[in-house]
Design a protein around this motif. Sequence first.
Motif, PDB file in Angstrom:
ATOM      1  N   PRO A   1       0.066  37.608  80.480  1.00 58.50           N
ATOM      2  CA  PRO A   1       0.201  36.509  79.507  1.00 58.50           C
ATOM      3  C   PRO A   1       1.240  36.794  78.436  1.00 58.50           C
ATOM      4  O   PRO A   1       1.478  37.949  78.080  1.00 58.50           O
ATOM      5  CB  PRO A   1      -1.203  36.436  78.897  1.00 58.50           C
ATOM      6  N   TRP A   2       1.829  35.746  77.919  1.00 57.79           N
ATOM      7  CA  TRP A   2       2.722  35.837  76.776  1.00 57.79           C
ATOM      8  C   TRP A   2       1.903  35.831  75.494  1.00 57.79           C
ATOM      9  O   TRP A   2       0.759  35.357  75.495  1.00 57.79           O
ATOM     10  CB  TRP A   2       3.689  34.649  76.767  1.00 57.79           C
TER      11      TRP A   2
ATOM     12  N   ASN B   1      -0.540  32.030  79.467  1.00 56.46           N
ATOM     13  CA  ASN B   1       0.224  31.655  80.671  1.00 56.46           C
ATOM     14  C   ASN B   1       0.570  30.168  80.717  1.00 56.46           C
ATOM     15  O   ASN B   1       0.939  29.645  81.774  1.00 56.46           O
ATOM     16  CB  ASN B   1      -0.563  32.002  81.937  1.00 56.46           C
ATOM     17  N   LEU B   2       0.486  29.491  79.597  1.00 61.14           N
ATOM     18  CA  LEU B   2       0.762  28.051  79.585  1.00 61.14           C
ATOM     19  C   LEU B   2       2.193  27.753  80.019  1.00 61.14           C
ATOM     20  O   LEU B   2       2.473  26.681  80.574  1.00 61.14           O
ATOM     21  CB  LEU B   2       0.512  27.471  78.190  1.00 61.14           C
TER      22      LEU B   2
ATOM     23  N   ASP C   1      -6.825  33.928  96.461  1.00 65.24           N
ATOM     24  CA  ASP C   1      -7.629  32.706  96.300  1.00 65.24           C
ATOM     25  C   ASP C   1      -8.433  32.669  95.006  1.00 65.24           C
ATOM     26  O   ASP C   1      -9.005  31.639  94.660  1.00 65.24           O
ATOM     27  CB  ASP C   1      -8.581  32.542  97.488  1.00 65.24           C
ATOM     28  N   ILE C   2      -8.538  33.788  94.314  1.00 61.73           N
ATOM     29  CA  ILE C   2      -9.133  33.786  92.977  1.00 61.73           C
ATOM     30  C   ILE C   2      -8.254  34.655  92.085  1.00 61.73           C
ATOM     31  O   ILE C   2      -7.894  35.778  92.455  1.00 61.73           O
ATOM     32  CB  ILE C   2     -10.596  34.299  92.986  1.00 61.73           C
ATOM     33  N   TYR C   3      -7.839  34.117  90.941  1.00 61.70           N
ATOM     34  CA  TYR C   3      -6.997  34.888  90.033  1.00 61.70           C
ATOM     35  C   TYR C   3      -7.232  34.417  88.605  1.00 61.70           C
ATOM     36  O   TYR C   3      -7.832  33.360  88.361  1.00 61.70           O
ATOM     37  CB  TYR C   3      -5.516  34.767  90.410  1.00 61.70           C
ATOM     38  N   ALA C   4      -6.762  35.230  87.671  1.00 60.79           N
ATOM     39  CA  ALA C   4      -7.001  34.971  86.248  1.00 60.79           C
ATOM     40  C   ALA C   4      -5.744  34.440  85.572  1.00 60.79           C
ATOM     41  O   ALA C   4      -4.625  34.840  85.898  1.00 60.79           O
ATOM     42  CB  ALA C   4      -7.452  36.254  85.562  1.00 60.79           C
ATOM     43  N   LEU C   5      -5.947  33.523  84.639  1.00 60.85           N
ATOM     44  CA  LEU C   5      -4.891  33.035  83.760  1.00 60.85           C
ATOM     45  C   LEU C   5      -5.432  33.053  82.332  1.00 60.85           C
ATOM     46  O   LEU C   5      -6.651  32.956  82.118  1.00 60.85           O
ATOM     47  CB  LEU C   5      -4.473  31.612  84.120  1.00 60.85           C
ATOM     48  N   SER C   6      -4.540  33.163  81.369  1.00 57.14           N
ATOM     49  CA  SER C   6      -4.930  33.024  79.963  1.00 57.14           C
ATOM     50  C   SER C   6      -4.199  31.823  79.394  1.00 57.14           C
ATOM     51  O   SER C   6      -2.966  31.773  79.431  1.00 57.14           O
ATOM     52  CB  SER C   6      -4.571  34.288  79.175  1.00 57.14           C
TER      53      SER C   6
END
Length: 524
Positions: free
Chosen positions: A51-52, A57-58, A80-85
Amino acid sequence: MLLLILGLISGIIAALICFSYVLIVIKCKQKANVKVGETIQKFKQAAGPKPWPIIGNLHIVGRYAHPFAAFTELTAQYGDIYALSFGHTRCLVVNNLELIREVLNKNGKYFGGRPNFVRYDRLFGGDRKNSLALCDWSQLQQRRRNLARRHCSPRESTAYYVKMSDIGCTEAELLMQSLKYVISAGAAFDIKPWLLKACANMFSQYMCSLRFAYDDAEFDKIVGYFDEIFWEINQGYALDFLSWLQPFYQRHLSQISHWSSTIRKFILYRVMQQRELDIDLDEPDKDFTDALLKSLVEHANVSRNTIIFMLEDFIGGHSAVGNLVMLALAYIAKYPAIASSIQAEIDVVTNKSERRVNLLDMPELPYTMATLYEVLRYSSSPIVPHVATEDTQIAGHGVTTGTIIFINNYALNTSAKYWDEPDQFRPERFLQQTERKLSADSDSGIELSSPTYQLRKNLPHFLPFSIGKRTCIGQNLVRGFGFVLLANILQDYHVGTDDATKLKIYPASVALPAKCFSLTFKPR
């Protein structure tokens, strides 16, 4: 002095950026530790892009026309499953059928929350708990759904289903009569406002035993506001994750509040007020409004606000039907062969329009229903995000309380794994061939039969109304009224367009803007 002040401001901004980045990294690393019972267990952490500061991660999602295209493309890199902020909010994206079923069915009790977006609060009187779709799961939510199910989920061969058919057909006939004066001019026009008013009357008659004239100015305004809200719920904004942007969205938030408060006043004064005075506890329920008003008297924990918001929520479902039918008409205008197939089966069932199509004809008009299903698939309508209400795990990945879970329905609806040529609009994909027996040949004694079609029933990867405890409770109304409206329009008219390039359709959304596009209608 000025340089000193600017230097201080720059230093503060830099410090905030550093702190934000450290906070995001710390929060991400903590996600592997999950409390199960009284013990802390370590689970592997879902991968994802770094993430920035501040925005998370927008910036990645912002590169795409819609976020679900970004979610789908990122699966190639992260699985198939991952993380974003998003901002400081931890999110997980699940992209295949097995994981989606795990979240919504197997472990649905852990994912019954909804995001705490300020827009959602504004839409429901300052508190999203007033909404059935946008509130967290609770005992009150369960009671509200139980109360609504009998009236708002009409099943075949019940009195409620027949009532839905009668109301839908009557309103469709009134719409056809009203359109004659508009269509006679021959020019292309935007039929969406007419569709929405017809759908609103279907819902208000079914739930409140009330019908409003198409030229009722107040009714017209309310229908427009409902449509704006349907579009709003299907949109995403940076504000949802970056709350410090709220001052820049103040005008938009005020507009949302105005839409919802105006609708609430309409329901209170035009629907509830007189009915509340006339309610008879000893009489059987005439409609959903009766059931709501009786619950107000019979259950101490049901408030007046609760039933007003429930009625608003369910009446608002008409916007989904109007937008769905509008999209179907757009695809039909774009691909005229679809209309020919629908009209052919309508002519057989009604003996070339000796009577109107009704809801009980649905089994005999599979191509019509398949067209609506293909609109839902092709538009890849996203499901409202879920939120983890306690620490848990998905496929061995740790999930802590408050994590937002995005169910990537778009991936299911556009995957070549499940669909043949998913980028093509083809209603036939929802049909399967069968044989209909006709008669025995008197000379040969051989029984004759001809091929026919019926809707495919076993499509576990097609989830337009979600699954699990938060499945759409009004889906039978959406299907039923949508079918009646589309079939009756095509029974009378050829639908076309003066310019197919102007049919602007938004991917991953059944919602259309208030003003979308014009279509032509020529009597058959």
